[in-house]
Motif scaffolding. Sequence first.
Motif, PDB file in Angstrom:
ATOM      1  N   LEU A  45       0.832  -1.202   0.000  1.00 36.90           N
ATOM      2  CA  LEU A  45       0.000   0.000   0.000  1.00 36.90           C
ATOM      3  C   LEU A  45       0.868   1.254   0.000  1.00 36.90           C
ATOM      4  O   LEU A  45       0.576   2.230  -0.716  1.00 36.90           O
ATOM      5  N   GLU A  46       1.941   1.234   0.785  1.00 35.55           N
ATOM      6  CA  GLU A  46       2.840   2.393   0.829  1.00 35.55           C
ATOM      7  C   GLU A  46       3.498   2.630  -0.524  1.00 35.55           C
ATOM      8  O   GLU A  46       3.644   3.783  -0.966  1.00 35.55           O
ATOM      9  N   ARG A  47       3.892   1.550  -1.215  1.00 40.43           N
ATOM     10  CA  ARG A  47       4.464   1.716  -2.557  1.00 40.43           C
ATOM     11  C   ARG A  47       3.447   2.317  -3.506  1.00 40.43           C
ATOM     12  O   ARG A  47       3.765   3.185  -4.331  1.00 40.43           O
ATOM     13  N   GLN A  48       2.221   1.859  -3.408  1.00 38.73           N
ATOM     14  CA  GLN A  48       1.177   2.362  -4.295  1.00 38.73           C
ATOM     15  C   GLN A  48       0.922   3.847  -4.056  1.00 38.73           C
ATOM     16  O   GLN A  48       0.700   4.613  -5.002  1.00 38.73           O
ATOM     17  N   LEU A  49       0.955   4.264  -2.790  1.00 37.96           N
ATOM     18  CA  LEU A  49       0.703   5.663  -2.464  1.00 37.96           C
ATOM     19  C   LEU A  49       1.940   6.534  -2.614  1.00 37.96           C
ATOM     20  O   LEU A  49       1.840   7.770  -2.654  1.00 37.96           O
ATOM     21  N   GLY A  50       3.111   5.906  -2.654  1.00 36.28           N
ATOM     22  CA  GLY A  50       4.341   6.671  -2.748  1.00 36.28           C
ATOM     23  C   GLY A  50       4.691   7.393  -1.472  1.00 36.28           C
ATOM     24  O   GLY A  50       5.307   8.467  -1.496  1.00 36.28           O
ATOM     25  N   ALA A  51       4.294   6.824  -0.338  1.00 42.40           N
ATOM     26  CA  ALA A  51       4.544   7.470   0.947  1.00 42.40           C
ATOM     27  C   ALA A  51       4.610   6.422   2.040  1.00 42.40           C
ATOM     28  O   ALA A  51       3.878   5.436   2.011  1.00 42.40           O
ATOM     29  N   ARG A  52       5.509   6.624   3.008  1.00 38.48           N
ATOM     30  CA  ARG A  52       5.562   5.746   4.165  1.00 38.48           C
ATOM     31  C   ARG A  52       4.470   6.169   5.130  1.00 38.48           C
ATOM     32  O   ARG A  52       4.343   7.346   5.478  1.00 38.48           O
ATOM     33  N   LEU A  53       3.652   5.242   5.551  1.00 42.94           N
ATOM     34  CA  LEU A  53       2.499   5.536   6.403  1.00 42.94           C
ATOM     35  C   LEU A  53       2.745   5.235   7.866  1.00 42.94           C
ATOM     36  O   LEU A  53       2.126   5.858   8.742  1.00 42.94           O
ATOM     37  N   LEU A  54       3.624   4.278   8.155  1.00 41.67           N
ATOM     38  CA  LEU A  54       3.817   3.798   9.524  1.00 41.67           C
ATOM     39  C   LEU A  54       5.296   3.681   9.846  1.00 41.67           C
ATOM     40  O   LEU A  54       6.095   3.275   9.001  1.00 41.67           O
TER      41      LEU A  54
END
Length: 294
Positions: A45-54
């Motif tokens: 999911l983070e790769r898909q969004l292009g952002a680290r979430l956690l």
Amino acid sequence: MAEHADLDLRLVRYFVAVAEHGHFGRAAADLHVTQPSLSRQIRGLERQLGARLLDRGPRGTRLTEAGEVFLPLAKDLLRSAAQAAGRTRAAARPARITIGHAVNVLVTPAVREMRRRHPDAEVRTRHVGFHEVPAALLDHRVDAVVARLPFPTGGLRVTVLHDEPRVVLLPRDHRLAGKESVRLDDIADEPLPRVPGDAEWNAFWRVDPRPGGRPAPDGPVIGTVEDKVELVAGGEAIAIVPAGAGLTGLRADLTTVPLEDVEPSHVVLATRADDRSRLVAEFRRIAQAQLTGA
């Protein structure tokens, strides 16, 4: 570069679970998946969004700045998906109604009458926690709920069915047990249970603040009615409850005393404000006739 594919709701749900638990292991157990699998899904999911979430740390998992932004949006996305699915199912089965009922609120006479009048309809019942009423309706888990105010009423149509006096729930050996009635001054220093994160509930059921502006004494935090009953029976707190809750019927070590100087509680029927179902309209009429508290 982030992928521009549609978000997978399953991955969004996994992220919300980790964010709320603050721990991959507990979230994995709640989701019934393995922790390594959950970690892989979140990384995807983070790769898909292009952002680290956690961010993981020795004390658990914390949201990054991007995760803080994404969390409320993720919850809105899951809520919208649940509403879309619920409305679609409701449209496909117009002869079905699910009637919710909060703890210690009687709906049986109205449900029986509903089934008698509509033998071809599927009439279901479902228990709804006192803190779940708006979400259960707006997510289409139920079509009508009989419950006690207060709860948030945005997007809902609320009809008062009857009022119930409020009483004080006490252990039988309490100094006030056996009195004909009490006033707020009599319980001014008595701790009362609290519900986390529900200011409206706490204000009403703790009478907080008191008429003179003094805050109600803090008591233990509870999550269920059963917690409240056990705390009162154990002498750790007293509680203000509706007279019709019947909490003393199951325990010989509890009693109630009428509370004089407060407004009554209100038993209501809540439905979605935009619901045009003929079965919901019919149940409203039946509830107003059958659930009068008499």
